[in-house]
Design a protein around this motif. Structure first.
Motif, PDB file in Angstrom:
ATOM      1  N   GLN A 614      40.785  33.988  44.538  1.00 28.71           N
ATOM      2  CA  GLN A 614      41.085  34.855  43.765  1.00 28.71           C
ATOM      3  C   GLN A 614      42.427  35.437  44.386  1.00 28.71           C
ATOM      4  O   GLN A 614      43.669  35.854  43.787  1.00 28.71           O
ATOM      5  N   GLU A 615      42.425  35.642  45.712  1.00 25.74           N
ATOM      6  CA  GLU A 615      43.662  36.017  46.310  1.00 25.74           C
ATOM      7  C   GLU A 615      45.112  35.028  46.132  1.00 25.74           C
ATOM      8  O   GLU A 615      46.079  35.728  45.813  1.00 25.74           O
ATOM      9  N   GLN A 618      45.974  35.718  42.609  1.00 27.44           N
ATOM     10  CA  GLN A 618      46.694  37.044  42.363  1.00 27.44           C
ATOM     11  C   GLN A 618      48.186  36.694  42.954  1.00 27.44           C
ATOM     12  O   GLN A 618      49.154  37.366  42.242  1.00 27.44           O
ATOM     13  N   ALA A 619      48.330  36.199  43.941  1.00 24.93           N
ATOM     14  CA  ALA A 619      49.714  35.801  44.602  1.00 24.93           C
ATOM     15  C   ALA A 619      50.490  35.137  43.524  1.00 24.93           C
ATOM     16  O   ALA A 619      51.658  35.244  43.480  1.00 24.93           O
ATOM     17  N   ARG A 621      50.166  35.010  40.632  1.00 24.20           N
ATOM     18  CA  ARG A 621      50.770  35.709  39.244  1.00 24.20           C
ATOM     19  C   ARG A 621      51.694  36.772  39.535  1.00 24.20           C
ATOM     20  O   ARG A 621      52.578  36.851  38.894  1.00 24.20           O
ATOM     21  N   ALA A 622      51.744  36.912  40.768  1.00 28.20           N
ATOM     22  CA  ALA A 622      52.788  38.006  41.258  1.00 28.20           C
ATOM     23  C   ALA A 622      54.029  37.509  41.371  1.00 28.20           C
ATOM     24  O   ALA A 622      54.870  38.114  41.764  1.00 28.20           O
TER      25      ALA A 622
END
Ligand SMILES: NC(=O)C1=CN([C@@H]2O[C@H](COP(=O)(O)OP(=O)(O)OC[C@H]3O[C@@H](n4cnc5c(N)ncnc54)[C@H](O)[C@@H]3O)[C@@H](O)[C@H]2O)C=CC1
Ligand SMILES: O=C(O)CCC(=O)C(=O)O
Length: 633
Positions: A614-615, A618-619, A621-622
């Motif tokens: 997930q990390e 998320q990274a 996506r950011a």
């Protein structure tokens, strides 16, 4: 695969119609009754008994007893049955084979079916024999199946409950099944949750009692945040189909596991604004306007399918900027339009639009006045794209001389002659037919000045887009007798549904053939379109392939053993480097990567070699300038 965050519950999974798409005994009946004169009747009776047992309307043991009595099955039928069942494992179970292989100790197959065929099927998924709890057949000396072992608790009414008591599992227990006997485990307090599995069959009485309904095993994994092959369950993808595309489109989307909603006719902007939230795939034809406002409201939209050729009704740039890919069917109805145009040329040349209504009114008007053969006449094709160029070939075959004009350089087919200007074409042609695309610049391409350039008595056809012709000017040219006739299939405003009336200045004019935008409305074209468009969209969703998208950079990266990420971003410098930095920081190796950009966006497909967590997601996506990011698998 990433590990689940919480301890995995025990999963009690039913076999027939859950683990597999079918009922084992029904399949066995099919095999055993091959060549039997009453095969269909007996198979039907067995299926009915299965259903009664599953829905709870007949006691389970009675249903089993009666089914086996009807079945002339033998030991030698079993290998065939196993082979058949291996090919009929539920699709979402097959898709998530990795899950079963990873957690074999937490899965039990508890079934009222028979060990002889269940064990070898689930073994392929890493589920051991001691995690299969099922009935066993009895055989006579000749190998005929005579019944079941009555000592087995699963052969009795409430057998699954007795079996679960014997198992005495510690911790959370979830039951997944399609039948009443599966629900009974939960009812008896032996499971924390009952999931009605409806991928293959949905029984009302069972669904009504379920804690959750599972259209697929992906949905179970998704809800429970367990490792899964797809990043998102397909049953959560909502499709909205407008304007009646052929039923095949809905069939294909449903077969893929999507939820499909259809609205007959078109929707205006306000109506569409009300329906678009939560929709992942929007299917339209030529009427529905997909505006910037609609796209802004479309919070889950992945793709728009235009079930036609024209895409001028869609704000393609806005869709692109919002990461929504648009697909159309660029040649599925081409031939239908060509055939209509050819028919119209002949019909107008013989003044049929005047003669036909007279006949219906009882008037016999036999005369050759104003009628001519099309052989040797000059056909002027404006827009020599797919339709224009195909019409060129067909028109030559019936003896017409073809002239064409196109703003782009085009391959000249057969004996067609290219005109350098529209004026040159209009001045020479006996029949002018419009096949330009619907870009805004083509508004009133044919107005009063252009009509005046046409030869006296010439015919005009518009099967392209309504705004291409200045309708009042055309009506005037027809009324004055300057033009000999016209065929018009498309209009600046078209009724939204068949219930709305049609208004036009062209109504009632002599030798004018009016048709309700049916150039592409043939069985063949509609069927082709309904297969072509869903296929493109599903390919995009499943693999990231954007080939033939009308607004996305076209990319196709070959499939390989990898995890695939797709990223749509604003086309500014450095985004790819940032994506790759994130991957490098998380020690993720790139197996393949393809970036393509256009003036607004960059689209990149990246295949990576290892489990993502997930990390990383998320990274990614950011990453600055990201428009859309999806993990495909
Ligand atoms: N009546 C109906 O039911 C149907 C109508 N259509 C319409 O037919 C039209 C043509 O379709 P296709 O041939 O598939 O499109 P296409 O894109 O293959 O061809 C259009 C051609 O028109 C040319 N063009 C554009 N503007 C021009 C201009 N001002 N002057 C000269 N040439 C120009 C383009 O360069 C291109 O070669 C489209 O508008 C489409 O929406 C298509 C299918 C069914
Ligand atoms: O059939 C339709 O709804 C539209 C046909 C058309 O105009 C197109 O394919 O561009």
């Amino acid at each position: 695969m990433p590990q689940p965050n919480t301890p995995l519950p025990y999963l009690i999974i039913d076999f027939d119609s859950t683990f597999t798409q079918v009922e084992g005994l029904d399949e066995l009946a099919d095999i055993a009754l091959q060549g039997h004169p009453d095969r269909e009747k007996v198979v039907g009776e067995i299926r009915a008994l299965t259903d009664q047992g599953m829905s709870g309307s007949l006691s389970f043991s009675e249903s089993l007893k009666q089914r086996l009595a009807l079945l002339p099955a033998r030991r030698e039928h079993l290998p065939l049955l196993v082979a058949q069942l291996k090919g009929k494992v539920s699709e979402s179970i097959v898709r998530n084979r990795g899950f079963f292989e990873q957690f074999p100790g937490r899965v039990y197959i508890v079934s009222s079916g028979f060990r002889e065929f269940i064990e070898p099927v689930v073994a392929d998924f890493g589920i051991a024999a001691d995690h299969v709890l099922a009935n066993t057949f009895t055989f006579d000396a000749t190998g005929r199946i005579t019944g079941f072992d009555p000592e087995n608790v699963l052969s009795r009414d409430g057998g699954k409950i007795l079996q679960l008591r014997e198992l005495d599992l510690e911790g959370d227990v979830y039951v997944l099944g399609d039948g009443y006997t599966d629900y009974q485990i939960r009812e008896a307090g032996l499971a924390n949750r009952f999931y009605a599995f409806t991928e293959n069959v949905s029984r009302e009485a069972v669904v009504a009692r379920a804690d959750e309904v599972l259209p697929s095993f992906d949905e179970f994994l998704y809800q429970n945040k367990l490792p899964m092959t797809l990043s998102y369950p397909k049953n959560r993808i909502k499709v909205l189909l407008l304007e009646n595309p052929d039923v095949r489109a809905a069939e294909l989307f449903r077969a893929e596991g999507y939820q499909v909603d259809s609205v007959p006719g078109g929707l205006d902007e306000e109506e569409l604004l009300e329906r678009i939230e939560g929709v992942s795939i929007l299917g339209i034809r030529s009427k529905t306007q997909v505006t910037a406002r609609v796209l802004e409201r479309a919070n889950r939209l992945i793709a728009v399918g235009a079930f036609c050729i024209g895409t001028n009704q869609i704000d393609l740039t806005e869709a692109m900027k919002r990461g929504v890919a648009v697909f159309n069917a660029p040649f599925s109805n081409t031939r239908s339009v060509v055939e209509l145009a050819l028919g119209e040329i002949i019909v107008l040349a013989r003044r049929i639009p005047e003669k036909n209504p007279k006949m219906h009114q009882g008037e016999w008007d036999k005369s050759a006045r104003g009628s001519f053969e099309i052989r040797g006449k000059k056909l002027g094709i404006v827009g020599y794209g797919n339709i224009g160029s195909q019409l060129s070939v067909v028109a030559e075959a019936v003896g017409m001389q073809v002239l064409y004009y196109d703003v782009a350089e085009k391959l000249q087919l057969g004996n067609a002659v290219r005109c350098r200007t529209l004026q040159e074409l209009l001045q020479q042609a006996d029949v002018v037919t419009l096949h330009v695309d619907g870009r805004k610049d083509n508004t009133n391409l044919i107005g009063a000045a252009e009509l005046a350039m046409m030869k006296p008595g010439a015919l005009l056809l518009n099967n392209a887009r309504g705004h291409v012709v200045d309708v009042p000017a055309l009506a005037a040219a027809l009324r004055s007798g300057h033009l000999g006739g016209a065929a018009v299939d498309v209009f600046p405003y078209e009724p939204k549904t068949n219930d709305e009336g049609f208004e036009s200045e062209l109504r009632g004019l002599p030798n004018v053939l009016l048709t309700p935008h049916i150039g592409g409305s043939t069985a063949e074209a509609q069927r082709n379109i309904a297969e072509f468009v869903p296929e493109r969209i599903m390919q995009y969703i499943n693999t990231g392939n954007t080939q033939q998208s009308v607004n996305f950079p076209n990319i196709q990266l070959p499939l390989q053993q990898a995890h695939r990420l797709i990223h749509v971003h604003a086309n500014v410098p450095g985004v790819l480097a940032r994506i790759n930095n994130v991957l490098a920081e998380h020690h993720v190796n790139i197996l393949g990567q393809y970036l393509k950009t256009n003036e607004h966006i960059g689209y990149v497909i990246t295949d990576i070699d290892k489990e993502y967590d997930q990390e990383v997601i998320q990274a990614l996506r950011a990453v600055e300038h990201t428009i859309k990011f999806r993990v495909l698998y």
